[in-house]
Design a protein around this motif. Structure first.
Motif, PDB file in Angstrom:
ATOM      1  N   GLY A   1     -39.412 -64.290 -14.683  1.00 61.33           N
ATOM      2  CA  GLY A   1     -38.305 -65.092 -15.460  1.00 61.33           C
ATOM      3  C   GLY A   1     -37.097 -64.208 -15.865  1.00 61.33           C
ATOM      4  N   LEU A   2     -37.240 -63.016 -16.086  1.00 58.45           N
ATOM      5  CA  LEU A   2     -36.055 -61.998 -16.232  1.00 58.45           C
ATOM      6  C   LEU A   2     -35.307 -61.863 -14.649  1.00 58.45           C
ATOM      7  N   GLN A   3     -36.010 -61.944 -13.929  1.00 59.70           N
ATOM      8  CA  GLN A   3     -35.624 -61.613 -12.407  1.00 59.70           C
ATOM      9  C   GLN A   3     -34.547 -62.928 -12.045  1.00 59.70           C
ATOM     10  N   TYR A   4     -35.242 -64.189 -12.439  1.00 58.54           N
ATOM     11  CA  TYR A   4     -34.510 -65.381 -12.293  1.00 58.54           C
ATOM     12  C   TYR A   4     -33.121 -65.376 -12.968  1.00 58.54           C
ATOM     13  N   ARG A   5     -33.250 -64.973 -14.230  1.00 54.59           N
ATOM     14  CA  ARG A   5     -31.993 -64.751 -15.075  1.00 54.59           C
ATOM     15  C   ARG A   5     -31.126 -64.033 -14.492  1.00 54.59           C
ATOM     16  N   GLU A   6     -31.497 -62.742 -14.163  1.00 49.06           N
ATOM     17  CA  GLU A   6     -30.490 -61.725 -13.460  1.00 49.06           C
ATOM     18  C   GLU A   6     -29.855 -62.240 -12.165  1.00 49.06           C
ATOM     19  N   ALA A   7     -30.731 -62.872 -11.300  1.00 46.81           N
ATOM     20  CA  ALA A   7     -30.181 -63.739 -10.181  1.00 46.81           C
ATOM     21  C   ALA A   7     -29.265 -64.525 -10.467  1.00 46.81           C
ATOM     22  N   ARG A   8     -29.497 -65.631 -11.370  1.00 46.23           N
ATOM     23  CA  ARG A   8     -28.384 -66.585 -11.839  1.00 46.23           C
ATOM     24  C   ARG A   8     -27.003 -65.586 -12.325  1.00 46.23           C
ATOM     25  N   LYS A   9     -27.349 -64.813 -13.135  1.00 51.25           N
ATOM     26  CA  LYS A   9     -25.974 -64.119 -13.575  1.00 51.25           C
ATOM     27  C   LYS A   9     -25.212 -63.487 -12.366  1.00 51.25           C
ATOM     28  N   ASP A  10     -25.900 -62.916 -11.500  1.00 49.24           N
ATOM     29  CA  ASP A  10     -25.287 -62.313 -10.133  1.00 49.24           C
ATOM     30  C   ASP A  10     -24.572 -63.485  -9.426  1.00 49.24           C
ATOM     31  N   LEU A  11     -25.262 -64.650  -9.381  1.00 49.52           N
ATOM     32  CA  LEU A  11     -24.690 -65.655  -8.578  1.00 49.52           C
ATOM     33  C   LEU A  11     -23.217 -66.154  -9.440  1.00 49.52           C
ATOM     34  N   GLN A  12     -23.535 -66.397 -10.763  1.00 50.71           N
ATOM     35  CA  GLN A  12     -22.205 -66.816 -11.420  1.00 50.71           C
ATOM     36  C   GLN A  12     -21.017 -65.833 -11.406  1.00 50.71           C
TER      37      GLN A  12
END
Length: 138
Positions: free
Chosen positions: A62-73
């Protein structure tokens, strides 16, 4: 006399046309990189949506998903900022018609070329990372 005049002027014309061609080519390269990554912006949005639905997971993934989302944004914001800054620095004739650049604008174009190459890497790596996390291959 005409031959002498031609011999004196020809190198000047050749040099100035080479300089103009170099600027046009560099501008075209910068725009080609932009044109290559611009269509990926919708993919960024799609992946952000997919990651949003998964990030409520409180585990490590879940933390990895959040970080990936932040990178995309961040990649999306970088593209928007780059386009705005680029548009503020150059007029349409310089971008589209190869209008000769001033020395200052040539320096800016050199800077923008580096920025757009970095932007391409940021976009591609954020997409790749998100797809890997989501178990997608494209």
């Amino acid at each position: 006399m005409r031959k002498l005049l031609f011999v004196l002027i020809a190198p000047i014309l050749l040099f100035s046309s080479c300089k103009e061609e170099k600027e046009q080519t560099q501008m075209q390269e910068v725009m080609a990189i932009h044109d290559e990554v611009m269509p990926k912006m919708s993919k960024l949005g799609t992946l952000v949506g997919e990651l949003n639905s998964k990030e409520n997971d409180s585990t490590e993934i879940g933390l990895q998903y959040r970080e990936a989302r932040k990178d995309l944004q961040a990649a999306h914001k970088s593209m928007m900022d780059w386009m705005q800054n680029f548009g503020n620095r150059f007029d349409p004739d310089e971008i589209l018609k190869g209008k000769e650049l001033t020395d200052q604008k040539q320096e800016w174009l050199n800077e923008e070329e580096k920025k757009v190459k970095d932007l391409k890497e940021q976009i591609n790596s954020s997409i790749s990372n998100a797809q890997q996390l989501l178990g997608k291959s494209e």
